[in-house]
Scaffold this motif. Sequence first.
Motif, PDB file in Angstrom:
ATOM      1  N   LYS A 103      24.499  14.651  -0.623  1.00  0.00           N
ATOM      2  CA  LYS A 103      25.302  15.043  -1.787  1.00  0.00           C
ATOM      3  C   LYS A 103      25.552  13.849  -2.709  1.00  0.00           C
ATOM      4  O   LYS A 103      25.485  13.967  -3.938  1.00  0.00           O
ATOM      5  CB  LYS A 103      26.639  15.639  -1.339  1.00  0.00           C
ATOM      6  N   HIS A 104      25.833  12.718  -2.112  1.00  0.00           N
ATOM      7  CA  HIS A 104      26.061  11.512  -2.904  1.00  0.00           C
ATOM      8  C   HIS A 104      24.801  11.133  -3.689  1.00  0.00           C
ATOM      9  O   HIS A 104      24.880  10.807  -4.886  1.00  0.00           O
ATOM     10  CB  HIS A 104      26.501  10.371  -1.989  1.00  0.00           C
ATOM     11  N   ASP A 105      23.660  11.183  -3.037  1.00  0.00           N
ATOM     12  CA  ASP A 105      22.399  10.873  -3.723  1.00  0.00           C
ATOM     13  C   ASP A 105      22.130  11.870  -4.852  1.00  0.00           C
ATOM     14  O   ASP A 105      21.681  11.479  -5.945  1.00  0.00           O
ATOM     15  CB  ASP A 105      21.233  10.895  -2.729  1.00  0.00           C
ATOM     16  N   LEU A 106      22.406  13.130  -4.611  1.00  0.00           N
ATOM     17  CA  LEU A 106      22.207  14.150  -5.640  1.00  0.00           C
ATOM     18  C   LEU A 106      23.114  13.895  -6.850  1.00  0.00           C
ATOM     19  O   LEU A 106      22.674  13.972  -8.002  1.00  0.00           O
ATOM     20  CB  LEU A 106      22.478  15.537  -5.044  1.00  0.00           C
ATOM     21  N   LEU A 107      24.369  13.572  -6.577  1.00  0.00           N
ATOM     22  CA  LEU A 107      25.295  13.259  -7.667  1.00  0.00           C
ATOM     23  C   LEU A 107      24.861  12.013  -8.438  1.00  0.00           C
ATOM     24  O   LEU A 107      24.959  11.960  -9.667  1.00  0.00           O
ATOM     25  CB  LEU A 107      26.715  13.072  -7.130  1.00  0.00           C
ATOM     26  N   GLN A 108      24.352  11.009  -7.732  1.00  0.00           N
ATOM     27  CA  GLN A 108      23.883   9.788  -8.401  1.00  0.00           C
ATOM     28  C   GLN A 108      22.685  10.082  -9.295  1.00  0.00           C
ATOM     29  O   GLN A 108      22.591   9.567 -10.409  1.00  0.00           O
ATOM     30  CB  GLN A 108      23.516   8.711  -7.370  1.00  0.00           C
ATOM     31  N   ARG A 109      21.762  10.915  -8.824  1.00  0.00           N
ATOM     32  CA  ARG A 109      20.604  11.269  -9.656  1.00  0.00           C
ATOM     33  C   ARG A 109      21.040  12.055 -10.889  1.00  0.00           C
ATOM     34  O   ARG A 109      20.538  11.831 -11.988  1.00  0.00           O
ATOM     35  CB  ARG A 109      19.592  12.074  -8.840  1.00  0.00           C
ATOM     36  N   TYR A 110      21.999  12.974 -10.719  1.00  0.00           N
ATOM     37  CA  TYR A 110      22.505  13.754 -11.846  1.00  0.00           C
ATOM     38  C   TYR A 110      23.186  12.836 -12.862  1.00  0.00           C
ATOM     39  O   TYR A 110      22.965  12.947 -14.070  1.00  0.00           O
ATOM     40  CB  TYR A 110      23.485  14.818 -11.338  1.00  0.00           C
ATOM     41  N   ARG A 111      23.988  11.910 -12.380  1.00  0.00           N
ATOM     42  CA  ARG A 111      24.667  10.962 -13.266  1.00  0.00           C
ATOM     43  C   ARG A 111      23.650  10.099 -13.995  1.00  0.00           C
ATOM     44  O   ARG A 111      23.786   9.844 -15.198  1.00  0.00           O
ATOM     45  CB  ARG A 111      25.619  10.093 -12.445  1.00  0.00           C
TER      46      ARG A 111
END
Length: 119
Positions: A11-19
């Motif tokens: 989830k953290h990686d997904l949020l970082q990619r989205y950001r």
Amino acid sequence: MPSISEISRDKHDLLQRYRASLMEDMLEDLRQQAEKNAEEELFAWAGEFRSRDEIVQLYNERKKWDRRFLIDTYALGIVLLLATVGLGFAFEFIAPRPNFEKDVSATAQAELINSQTNQ
């Protein structure tokens, strides 16, 4: 079955990619706006696009106020130093002085005072 730490890392990686993708889009928009304004000879200054003359004027004004702040700070420091030293001298001048003499012991002076009051 994935563990909780793996799920949270994903989830953290997904949020970082989205950001990161949002930041890239914003950067591209700003780049296009900067190129358009550069053709009109407007440059970025404090979040706005301004002409070169206006930027020079704002820079000189900021420089003047920085110098003024520095001079005012030095003046305040000197005034506070003088006030501290002056108050020290004022307290020394105004404060009551002891009645005892420095060269004679305190017991001898106390006996002298007692003998004078007894008479």
